[in-house]
Scaffold this motif. Structure first.
Motif, PDB file in Angstrom:
ATOM      1  N   HIS A   1       0.835  -1.200   0.000  1.00 53.40           N
ATOM      2  CA  HIS A   1       0.000   0.000   0.000  1.00 53.40           C
ATOM      3  C   HIS A   1       0.873   1.254   0.000  1.00 53.40           C
ATOM      4  N   ALA A   2       1.893   1.265   0.853  1.00 52.62           N
ATOM      5  CA  ALA A   2       2.799   2.413   0.923  1.00 52.62           C
ATOM      6  C   ALA A   2       3.585   2.578  -0.384  1.00 52.62           C
ATOM      7  N   ASP A   3       4.033   1.466  -0.957  1.00 58.17           N
ATOM      8  CA  ASP A   3       4.768   1.515  -2.225  1.00 58.17           C
ATOM      9  C   ASP A   3       3.890   2.068  -3.348  1.00 58.17           C
ATOM     10  N   LEU A   4       2.647   1.605  -3.403  1.00 61.71           N
ATOM     11  CA  LEU A   4       1.720   2.105  -4.421  1.00 61.71           C
ATOM     12  C   LEU A   4       1.456   3.593  -4.225  1.00 61.71           C
ATOM     13  N   ASP A   5       1.292   4.017  -2.992  1.00 61.78           N
ATOM     14  CA  ASP A   5       1.061   5.426  -2.695  1.00 61.78           C
ATOM     15  C   ASP A   5       2.219   6.268  -3.220  1.00 61.78           C
ATOM     16  N   ALA A   6       3.434   5.816  -2.966  1.00 61.35           N
ATOM     17  CA  ALA A   6       4.613   6.543  -3.427  1.00 61.35           C
ATOM     18  C   ALA A   6       4.686   6.561  -4.950  1.00 61.35           C
ATOM     19  N   ALA A   7       4.387   5.428  -5.579  1.00 64.46           N
ATOM     20  CA  ALA A   7       4.439   5.343  -7.041  1.00 64.46           C
ATOM     21  C   ALA A   7       3.387   6.254  -7.677  1.00 64.46           C
ATOM     22  N   ILE A   8       2.183   6.247  -7.111  1.00 60.16           N
ATOM     23  CA  ILE A   8       1.112   7.106  -7.632  1.00 60.16           C
ATOM     24  C   ILE A   8       1.513   8.568  -7.504  1.00 60.16           C
ATOM     25  N   HIS A   9       2.049   8.932  -6.356  1.00 64.00           N
ATOM     26  CA  HIS A   9       2.479  10.318  -6.135  1.00 64.00           C
ATOM     27  C   HIS A   9       3.570  10.713  -7.134  1.00 64.00           C
ATOM     28  N   THR A  10       4.545   9.825  -7.333  1.00 63.06           N
ATOM     29  CA  THR A  10       5.644  10.112  -8.264  1.00 63.06           C
ATOM     30  C   THR A  10       5.128  10.267  -9.693  1.00 63.06           C
ATOM     31  N   LEU A  11       4.279   9.324 -10.119  1.00 71.34           N
ATOM     32  CA  LEU A  11       3.739   9.403 -11.480  1.00 71.34           C
ATOM     33  C   LEU A  11       2.883  10.655 -11.673  1.00 71.34           C
ATOM     34  N   SER A  12       2.058  10.960 -10.700  1.00 72.11           N
ATOM     35  CA  SER A  12       1.180  12.125 -10.809  1.00 72.11           C
ATOM     36  C   SER A  12       1.969  13.429 -10.860  1.00 72.11           C
ATOM     37  N   SER A  13       2.983  13.539 -10.025  1.00 72.43           N
ATOM     38  CA  SER A  13       3.754  14.786  -9.964  1.00 72.43           C
ATOM     39  C   SER A  13       4.737  14.926 -11.120  1.00 72.43           C
ATOM     40  N   SER A  14       5.041  13.825 -11.811  1.00 67.81           N
ATOM     41  CA  SER A  14       5.985  13.904 -12.926  1.00 67.81           C
ATOM     42  C   SER A  14       5.284  14.271 -14.229  1.00 67.81           C
ATOM     43  N   GLY A  15       3.962  14.398 -14.191  1.00 69.28           N
ATOM     44  CA  GLY A  15       3.222  14.712 -15.397  1.00 69.28           C
ATOM     45  C   GLY A  15       3.015  13.505 -16.291  1.00 69.28           C
ATOM     46  N   TYR A  16       3.221  12.324 -15.749  1.00 67.03           N
ATOM     47  CA  TYR A  16       3.026  11.085 -16.503  1.00 67.03           C
ATOM     48  C   TYR A  16       1.584  11.033 -16.970  1.00 67.03           C
ATOM     49  N   SER A  17       1.363  10.731 -18.225  1.00 61.28           N
ATOM     50  CA  SER A  17       0.027  10.895 -18.794  1.00 61.28           C
ATOM     51  C   SER A  17      -0.829   9.638 -18.852  1.00 61.28           C
ATOM     52  N   ASP A  18      -0.331   8.494 -18.436  1.00 63.10           N
ATOM     53  CA  ASP A  18      -1.140   7.273 -18.506  1.00 63.10           C
ATOM     54  C   ASP A  18      -2.112   7.223 -17.328  1.00 63.10           C
ATOM     55  N   GLN A  19      -3.240   7.899 -17.493  1.00 63.14           N
ATOM     56  CA  GLN A  19      -4.228   7.976 -16.420  1.00 63.14           C
ATOM     57  C   GLN A  19      -4.855   6.618 -16.115  1.00 63.14           C
ATOM     58  N   MET A  20      -4.934   5.747 -17.123  1.00 64.92           N
ATOM     59  CA  MET A  20      -5.492   4.411 -16.890  1.00 64.92           C
ATOM     60  C   MET A  20      -4.614   3.629 -15.907  1.00 64.92           C
ATOM     61  N   LEU A  21      -3.306   3.733 -16.069  1.00 66.16           N
ATOM     62  CA  LEU A  21      -2.377   3.052 -15.155  1.00 66.16           C
ATOM     63  C   LEU A  21      -2.534   3.600 -13.749  1.00 66.16           C
ATOM     64  N   ILE A  22      -2.592   4.914 -13.636  1.00 61.37           N
ATOM     65  CA  ILE A  22      -2.737   5.540 -12.321  1.00 61.37           C
ATOM     66  C   ILE A  22      -4.066   5.121 -11.682  1.00 61.37           C
ATOM     67  N   GLN A  23      -5.145   5.061 -12.464  1.00 60.61           N
ATOM     68  CA  GLN A  23      -6.444   4.635 -11.928  1.00 60.61           C
ATOM     69  C   GLN A  23      -6.401   3.179 -11.457  1.00 60.61           C
ATOM     70  N   ARG A  24      -5.729   2.306 -12.225  1.00 61.28           N
ATOM     71  CA  ARG A  24      -5.600   0.904 -11.805  1.00 61.28           C
ATOM     72  C   ARG A  24      -4.812   0.800 -10.511  1.00 61.28           C
ATOM     73  N   MET A  25      -3.776   1.612 -10.398  1.00 60.85           N
ATOM     74  CA  MET A  25      -2.969   1.608  -9.168  1.00 60.85           C
ATOM     75  C   MET A  25      -3.799   2.083  -7.982  1.00 60.85           C
ATOM     76  N   LYS A  26      -4.601   3.104  -8.192  1.00 57.05           N
ATOM     77  CA  LYS A  26      -5.455   3.610  -7.110  1.00 57.05           C
ATOM     78  C   LYS A  26      -6.491   2.569  -6.697  1.00 57.05           C
ATOM     79  N   LYS A  27      -7.039   1.860  -7.687  1.00 54.68           N
ATOM     80  CA  LYS A  27      -8.020   0.814  -7.375  1.00 54.68           C
ATOM     81  C   LYS A  27      -7.361  -0.304  -6.565  1.00 54.68           C
ATOM     82  N   ARG A  28      -6.151  -0.701  -6.952  1.00 59.04           N
ATOM     83  CA  ARG A  28      -5.406  -1.729  -6.225  1.00 59.04           C
ATOM     84  C   ARG A  28      -5.129  -1.255  -4.793  1.00 59.04           C
TER      85      ARG A  28
END
Length: 71
Positions: free
Chosen positions: A23-50
């Protein structure tokens, strides 16, 4: 509910620790991807669902291992 054996309690404790770490690892990954301007919103949504699924399991495990005494 029947009391847990020491082996069951240990196994659930290990699962809880692993789920908390994931859970903590996913939180960090989501934060990193979101703040880097990474555009794959589907990946970020799947990570949030997980992450939500993990949170549900964490709460479930905590309720088993740390039952509310004032029930």
């Amino acid at each position: 509910m029947l009391p847990l054996t020491k082996e069951q309690e240990a196994a659930l404790g290990l699962e809880l620790a692993a789920k908390r770490q994931e859970h903590a690892d996913l939180d960090a990954a989501i934060h990193t991807l979101s703040s880097s301007g990474y555009s794959d919103q589907m990946l970020i949504q799947r990570m949030k669902k997980r992450k939500l699924t993990l949170k549900d399991r964490i709460v479930q495990l905590e309720n088993i291992l740390l039952p509310d005494i004032i029930a």
